[in-house]
Design an enzyme around this catalytic site. Structure first.
Site, PDB file in Angstrom:
ATOM      1  N   ASP A 205      44.623  41.320  44.971  1.00 53.36           N
ATOM      2  CA  ASP A 205      44.920  41.567  43.589  1.00 53.36           C
ATOM      3  C   ASP A 205      44.107  43.002  43.426  1.00 53.36           C
ATOM      4  OD1 ASP A 205      45.398  41.935  40.914  1.00 53.36           O
ATOM      5  OD2 ASP A 205      44.384  40.175  40.486  1.00 53.36           O
ATOM      6  N   HIS A 378      41.932  39.568  35.821  1.00 60.17           N
ATOM      7  CA  HIS A 378      41.726  40.022  37.176  1.00 60.17           C
ATOM      8  C   HIS A 378      40.243  40.611  37.457  1.00 60.17           C
ATOM      9  CE1 HIS A 378      46.400  39.843  37.377  1.00 60.17           C
ATOM     10  NE2 HIS A 378      46.052  40.232  36.025  1.00 60.17           N
TER      11      HIS A 378
END
Lengths: 562, 562
Positions: A205, A378
Site C-alpha cells: 500500500d 494507511h
C-alpha cells in the site's frame, strides 16, 4: 526504477512456471483496486473496487476497472480475494459478477457481510468462502495464506500467494497502529516469518508513502471526542465513514461517558453498524441506541446523532442538514457538529461548503484541520520501512497510489535495500511477470476508465467527457437554419438559442445577418450539402463569439433540408 | 452573536455623527475584499480585490465585488486604501477605476507599485498617495493612521480610521511572526496605544481563526529548503506565489549556499521580483540571476528555476512543465520540484494533478504535506487572541473569511471578553452603523457575485451557471423538427443530435418514432404553436432518457415553422 510503459504492446504467453501480475486498477489513482494473478492457465483476482470521479469526470457516478483483458477468461478465475470491505476494494464486485455470478468470493467475515449486503440489493447471492487470519486456502494453483492487518475498517487481511513461481505478499490497505482498539495488530511477526522464508515479490500500500513518520493511534481520538462532548451544551452530531466501526465505537464510548443516547442516521450507517454489532465488532450498551423519532424528543444535551455525509455529499444526512433539507433535524445555535473523518482529495469544495452552511446556521463545527478527530488508515513512510525491513522482498511493486505515492514508495524501497532494478514501478494495465525470482514489466494491456453514468456502463468515454467540460465551461450556442434541398436557399432561420452563455437573448442580434450573409455566399458558390453548410455556420458563429466575447462556447449548427 | 441578515431591507439614512460600514466582499468567502466606510456624506474604500472561482462557478475567470451600491456615489469616494498587494485586495481596482479613473489609491510603496503595473497593462495611470507605517493622512473626514503588519507579502499595512463617530481599526491581512525575515513585525505596540485610546470597532482577519496556536516563523522554511538543495543532485525547480518576496529570498539564499544560479520563470514572477529588487525588498547577489537561455546551458546541479504555477494552473510555467509543454524545460529523472506554497482550497485537484504528472515524468516532488516548505500568512487563533487582548475593542466585526472562519473568530472575541451583543457577525452586503459607540446591523444591500467571463462583466449570472452545471454533468440532446406553419404537420425531422451524452448515435433510434407520434397527437389536438410543440418534444424526450438511462441531460427542442 522504471518509467511508464504505456507504449508497450500486450505481452506474449506467460513462460512455463512463471507468475503473471496485471494490475487493472489502483496504480496511478487511489481507487478501483484490482490485481489479477495468473499461474498455469488459472487466474486469481485480489480486490475489485471502484474509483470515485473528480471534477475531471463530470456527471460520472463511478469508475470501474476495465474487465476487458479477462472477460474471455472468467472461467479460469479461481476466486476473488477481498482484502477488506471498503468500496475501493469491493465496489466493482457486482459489476464483475454480472458477467459470471459463480466466481467465489474469499474474505473475512465482516468483509463478506458487507459485500453480501451490497449484492443482495441486486438480488445476487454469491458463492463465498470465509477465511481468517492465520488460515490457508488452496485456490486452484494459488496457495493463499491470510494475515491480520490493521486498517480503518475491522477484519482486514493481507494475503500471501504461493505458487511454484515463488512467494508473493499483497498487503492490501494497512497501517501499523501498535495499540489498536480491538487489539488486532498488523501481523508483523507473520510477515517476518515470510521474510525468513523469502518473499519474491511484495505488493504494498503506497497511499501514505510520501508522509514521513508514523500514524497516531486511533485510540487517541477518543479523548478528543470526549472533550468535545464535555464542552457541548446542546446536540452533538458526528459524521464519519459508515464503515469505520472503531471511530463509531469511540463516539459511542464518549456518549456513554456523557450520558447521551445515540441515534444512527443514514442508510449505510444503520446497515453497517447493525452488521458490526451482530458480528461482535461493535459494542453498544443496552438502552443507548434510540430511533431518530425518539432522539428528536430527547433534550438536546442528551443526544448524539451518528451520521453519514463526512465527505460533503449533498444528498447524505449531514448534507441535507446543512441546507435545511433534513426531515428531522434543523441545525441551530448550540449544536456541535464533528467531522471525525478524513477529507478525501477532490472533496474539499463540497466538505467546506457543508461546514460553512452548518456554521452559517449557527453550529460549532469541528473538523480535522481544527482538532485531532481523525487519523489515517494507511501506513506512512516510517511504517512502510518497518515492513520493508522485515519482509526483505527480492522485488517490490508499489500499489494503491497516485504517481506521487508510487514514486515515494519506490524511493523507500531503494533506501531500505531493494535493488533499484527490482523495483517495478507500474501503472494500471502494465503486465509484470515473475520468472526465476525476477519481476519485470513484459507488456501493457489497455486498462481504460470504465464509467458508470446512470444505467449505462462504459457508454461514456473520454471524448464525451471533453464535450461535457467544454459545455460546462462555456455553454453552447445552437443555430438552426432550414434550407431548400434543391437550391440551398434559406427557407427559415437562422434562429439562435443558447444555454450557459448569456441571459440576454438580444446579444445574438449582431450575428444573425452575418450567418445569413455567409449562407448566401455559400449558396452562390453552389454549396448545398447540409454538412458543409453546418461547417460554414460553425465557423462564422465561432469567429464572432471569440472576437466579441473572448469565449469558447460549443457551437452547434443544425441545417435542415426541406 | 448575530445571525444572517439577508432578509433585511436596505437601511435608511445614516444618523448624524454615525459611521456606516458596508462590506461589499470578503465576508462569507475568502477573496474580493472590499469595505466601504461612510461618514458625513463621504466614502472611504478599504481594499478592492477579486475572488477566484471554484467548481461552483464553471468557466468564470474572476469574481468581482458588486459595485452597484456605490456606483452613483463615486464622486463622494475620497480614496481607496489598499492594505497590501495581493490580488484578493487589489485585483478589482482596474474594474472600479473603469467607472471613475481619478479616485486616489492610497497604499505602501510596494503595494502601489504592484497595482500600478497592473493598471499600466490597461493604460490607466492612477492618482496615488504613498503612505508608510506610522504615517497619518486626512482623507476627507477620515483621519487615517497606518501600522506595519506582517503578512506573506512585504509592506502590508493596517489602517486606523478616526471620525467623530469613533476609532475603527481595520487590520487587513496579517499574522504575527515575531522574527520575520525583514524584521518588520506587526505593530502590536501601536495597536496597544490605540487600545489605550479606545477602539470602538475592530475589523480583523478571520482566515485562520479556526486553527489553534501560532504560525511557524517564515525563517524556519529556509533550512528546510536548504536541506532539499543539499540532497538534490540535478536541477531544482521551486514554485511559489509570485508576490511572496520572502519565500523567494530564502530560495535565493539556499541557491547561494549551494552555488547555484537562479532563473525566474513566469511573467508575474519576473515582473514582481524586478519591482521588489528595485525597491530594496529582495537582495539578489551579483551574478546570481541568469536568463532562461543561460540556465538551460548550465549543468543541472548548478541551477534553480524559480517559477509560478504553485496552484496547479495548467497554463503556468510549472503547469506546462508537468505536461511536457514547456518550451525550455523537460522534466526528467533527477529533477527536484518544490512547491513552497499553500494549497488554496478549491485548487487541490489541479495541484495534485501537476504533482502526479511531474512524479510520473520522474521528478521528486516536495510539497507542504511532505515537508515544512510553507507557512501561512494569516494569524491563527493564538495570535488573534493577542490582538484582541491588546486592542480591547468595544465592538468586533470579523472580516476576511468563510462562515466557518467568521464564527470561530466571533467565538474568540467572546472568549477574550467582547460582549456577545457587540460582536457583529456579517456577510457581504450587510450594513453596519457605528452610532454612540455601538455597532449594529441596520440593513442589507444586494451584493451579488459579479462574474468576469472573457470580455463580459456581469453578463453571466446564477441561472447561467446552473445551465452550465447541468450541461457539464449530463450534456444535452437537441431535437429539431420542421413543421408547416398552418397545419402544424411535420415537414422534416425529427433529427436528434447530442453532445456529452453518448458516443453511439444509434441510441436515439428508439425515441424518434415516439417524438413523431407525440407531435402527430398534438397536431390532431389542434396544437400548432411552436413553443407548445417544443414543450411536447421536451417532455417525451426527457421521459424517455430518464427511463432508458436514468440520466438528466439538458433537452433542447427546436421547432421551426416553414
Amino acid at each position: 526504477m522504471s518509467q511508464p510503459h504505456l507504449d508497450l504492446d500486450p505481452p506474449g504467453p506467460l513462460p512455463e512456471g512463471g507468475l503473471r501480475i496485471t494490475p487493472l486498477g489502483g496504480l496511478g489513482a487511489i481507487g478501483r483496486n484490482m490485481t489479477v494473478f495468473e499461474f498455469g492457465g488459472k487466474l486469481l483476482i485480489v480486490d475489485c473496487g471502484v474509483l470515485f470521479p473528480d471534477v475531471e469526470q463530470p456527471g460520472v457516478d463511478l469508475i470501474l476497472p476495465d474487465f476487458a483483458p479477462i472477460l474471455d477468461r472468467l472461467g479460469d478465475v479461481q476466486a476473488i480475494v477481498l482484502t477488506h470491505g471498503h468500496e475501493d476494494h469491493i465496489g466493482a464486485v457486482p459489476y464483475l459478477l454480472a458477467h459470471k455470478q459463480d466466481i467465489p468470493l474469499v474474505g473475512s467475515q465482516f468483509t463478506l457481510a458487507l459485500v453480501e449486503a451490497k449484492l443482495a440489493e441486486r438480488r445476487i447471492k454469491p458463492y463465498t468462502l470465509t477465511v481468517v487470519e492465520g488460515g490457508r486456502e488452496r485456490l486452484g494453483p494459488f496457495e493463499c495464506e491470510f494475515f491480520a492487518v490493521n486498517h480503518s475498517i475491522p477484519d482486514a487481511l493481507a494475503v500471501a500467494i504461493r505458487t511454484p513461481a515463488g512467494l508473493v505478499l499483497h498487503t492490501g490497505d494497512f497501517k501499523m497502529d501498535q495499540l489498536p482498539l480491538d487489539g488486532r495488530i498488523t501481523d508483523l511477526a507473520g510477515f517476518a516469518r515470510l521474510g525468513a522464508e523469502g518473499v519474491d515479490l511484495l505488493l504494498s500500500d503506497s497511499t501514505n508513502a510520501e508522509i514521513p513518520g508514523f500514524v497516531t493511534p486511533e485510540r487517541e481520538i477518543g479523548p478528543v471526542i470526549s472533550s468535545i462532548f464535555n464542552k457541548a451544551t446542546g446536540r452533538v452530531i458526528v459524521a464519519s465513514f459508515a464503515s469505520h466501526v472503531h471511530r463509531v465505537q469511540q463516539v459511542l464510548d464518549a456518549a456513554g461517558e456523557h450520558d447521551r443516547k445515540v441515534a444512527f442516521i443514514g442508510r449505510s450507517m444503520v446497515r453497517n453498524m447493525g452488521i458490526a454489532r451482530d458480528l461482535g465488532l461493535l459494542r453498544i450498551p443496552a438502552g443507548m441506541l434510540v430511533s431518530l423519532d425518539e432522539a428528536t424528543n430527547l433534550p438536546p444535551e442528551k443526544i448524539v446523532f451518528m451520521s453519514t455525509g463526512s465527505q460533503g455529499e449533498p444528498m447524505s444526512a449531514l448534507g441535507r442538514m446543512s441546507t435545511g433539507d433534513h426531515r428531522h433535524i434543523t441545525i441551530a445555535a448550540g449544536d456541535t457538529v464533528v467531522l471525525a473523518s478524513s477529507l478525501v482529495p477532490g472533496n474539499e469544495t463540497s466538505v467546506y461548503r457543508v461546514i460553512n452552511q452548518l456554521s452559517r446556521a449557527g453550529a460549532k463545527v469541528i473538523h480535522k484541520d481544527v482538532a485531532k478527530v481523525h487519523v489515517s488508515g494507511h501506513a506512512p513512510a516510517g511504517e512502510l520501512l518497518y515492513l520493508l525491513n522485515v519482509v526483505k522482498p527480492s522485488n517490490l511493486m508499489p500499489v494503491h497510489g497516485e504517481w506521487r505515492h508510487l514514486r515515494a514508495h519506490a524511493r523507500l524501497g531503494e533506501e531500505s535495500g531493494v535493488a533499484p532494478d527490482r523495483i517495478v514501478l507500474c501503472e494500471d494495465g502494465d503486465v509484470v511477470d515473475l520468472v526465476d525470482g525476477m519481476a519485470s514489466v513484459v507488456g501493457h494491456v489497455k486498462s481504460r476508465y470504465v464509467y458508470v453514468d446512470g444505467l449505462a456502463i462504459g457508454d461514456v468515454g473520454e471524448s464525451l467527457l471533453t464535450e461535457r467540460r467544454i459545455l460546462g465551461d462555456g455553454g453552447f450556442i445552437a443555430t438552426t437554419v432550414v434550407v431548400d434541398s434543391v437550391t440551398g436557399k434559406v427557407v427559415a432561420g437562422p434562429t439562435l438559442s443558447a444555454k450557459g452563455f448569456s441571459e440576454d437573448p438580444s446579444v445574438f442580434d449582431p450575428v444573425l445577418p452575418i450567418i445569413t450573409e455567409a449562407l448566401d455566399r455559400a449558396a452562390a458558390d453552389g454549396v448545398t450539402d447540409p454538412h458543409q453548410l453546418q461547417q460554414v455556420v460553425r465557423r462564422v458563429v465561432g469567429r464572432w463569439v471569440n472576437e466579441a466575447y473572448r469565449r469558447r462556447p460549443m457551437i452547434v449548427p443544425t441545417v435542415v433540408e426541406v
